[in-house]
Enzyme design. Structure first.
Site, mmCIF file in Angstrom:
data_model
loop_
_atom_site.group_PDB
_atom_site.id
_atom_site.type_symbol
_atom_site.label_atom_id
_atom_site.label_comp_id
_atom_site.label_asym_id
_atom_site.label_seq_id
_atom_site.Cartn_x
_atom_site.Cartn_y
_atom_site.Cartn_z
ATOM 1 N N ASP A 105 9.459 -3.930 1.472
ATOM 2 C CA ASP A 105 8.678 -4.697 0.501
ATOM 3 C C ASP A 105 9.547 -5.189 -0.648
ATOM 4 O O ASP A 105 9.399 -6.337 -1.110
ATOM 5 C CB ASP A 105 7.506 -3.865 -0.025
ATOM 6 C CG ASP A 105 7.933 -2.522 -0.624
ATOM 7 O OD1 ASP A 105 9.084 -2.078 -0.398
ATOM 8 O OD2 ASP A 105 7.106 -1.908 -1.325
ATOM 9 N N THR A 181 -8.558 12.712 -24.618
ATOM 10 C CA THR A 181 -7.438 12.989 -23.724
ATOM 11 C C THR A 181 -7.260 11.856 -22.712
ATOM 12 O O THR A 181 -6.135 11.428 -22.426
ATOM 13 C CB THR A 181 -7.661 14.317 -22.982
ATOM 14 O OG1 THR A 181 -7.729 15.375 -23.941
ATOM 15 C CG2 THR A 181 -6.519 14.599 -22.015
#
Length: 247
Positions: A105, A181
């Site tokens: 790729d 978070t």
């Protein structure tokens, strides 16, 4: 299968499979993507008449490639032709010590970039991993860098830390400091990825101010924004190179 389709192109990544149909003049008829866990798209896309040619670039490994080829055959398609990394393609020369070990790729994306601009350039592919490869003015691939992609970084925090806990997908991408978070992880990992790309791009532009940066991959749009210079977000860059490498 769209009417008039003559070629099916597949880009098989670590987590997603991207597909594109081309017509007689190699014009794009349709395209899409799915998670590899969703199965083979050929099970719902039966080949028509005449039987379409199939081009594939894959980093999924030999076992998956064999399964894909079998599924395509069962669906009535021509045997697929796979792109492989090579020592050279046209004026582009691989910078790897063992060219065949460069990801297929990455190679076909570099081929597409080199075919688009004649001068120095770089390619960022932001998928499961983020890769940054560059081509010097003489047309030689100089090598590249590989770092974890956004999803991989976030999953590693969930897996390998006791105190960092959040639900996947419960926070939008943001740059500001997080007040949860989830927001802190999303913003922090995005900054890490962007800073990596920005720093590598800045270093190349010192040597080659007229260089072009091509950005592709599932998270490409997130990383391309705000970068200086000639920056091009090309979501189908790998498939564009596949057309050149398997003609």
């Amino acid at each position: 299968m769209p009417a008039g389709a003559r070629v099916l192109e597949l880009d098989v990544g670590n987590t997603r499979l991207k597909w594109r149909w081309l017509g007689d003049d190699e014009g794009r008829l349709a395209a899409g993507a799915l998670q590899r866990t969703e199965g083979m798209p050929t099970w719902t896309l039966r080949a028509g008449s005449p039987v379409p040619a199939v081009r594939v670039v894959s980093v999924a490994g030999a076992d998956y490639d064999a399964e894909l080829a079998a599924a395509l055959g069962d669906a009535g398609f021509s045997p697929p032709r796979f792109a492989r990394a090579a020592a050279c393609k046209g004026s582009l020369r691989s910078g790897y010590l063992e060219p065949e070990r460069l990801g297929a790729d990455r190679w076909v994306a570099l081929v597409a970039a080199a075919a688009t601009v004649p001068g120095p350039c770089a390619v960022v592919d932001a998928g499961s991993a983020i890769t940054f490869d560059q081509i010097c003015p003489a047309g030689r691939h100089e090598g590249g860098w590989i770092v974890p992609g956004l999803g991989l970084m976030r999953r590693s925090l969930l897996r390998d830390t006791a105190g960092v806990r959040f639900e996947r997908g419960d926070s939008e991408e943001q740059q500001a400091p997080g007040v949860t978070t989830a927001q802190a992880v999303a913003a922090g990992t995005l900054h890490m990825a962007r800073d990596f790309v920005r720093n590598r791009w800045a270093a190349l532009r010192v040597r080659a101010p007229v260089a072009t940066l091509f950005v592709t991959g599932g998270d490409g749009a997130l990383l391309a924004g705000g970068l200086p210079g000639d920056v091009r977000h090309v979501p189908e860059l790998v498939l564009d190179g596949l057309r050149i490498c398997v003609d």
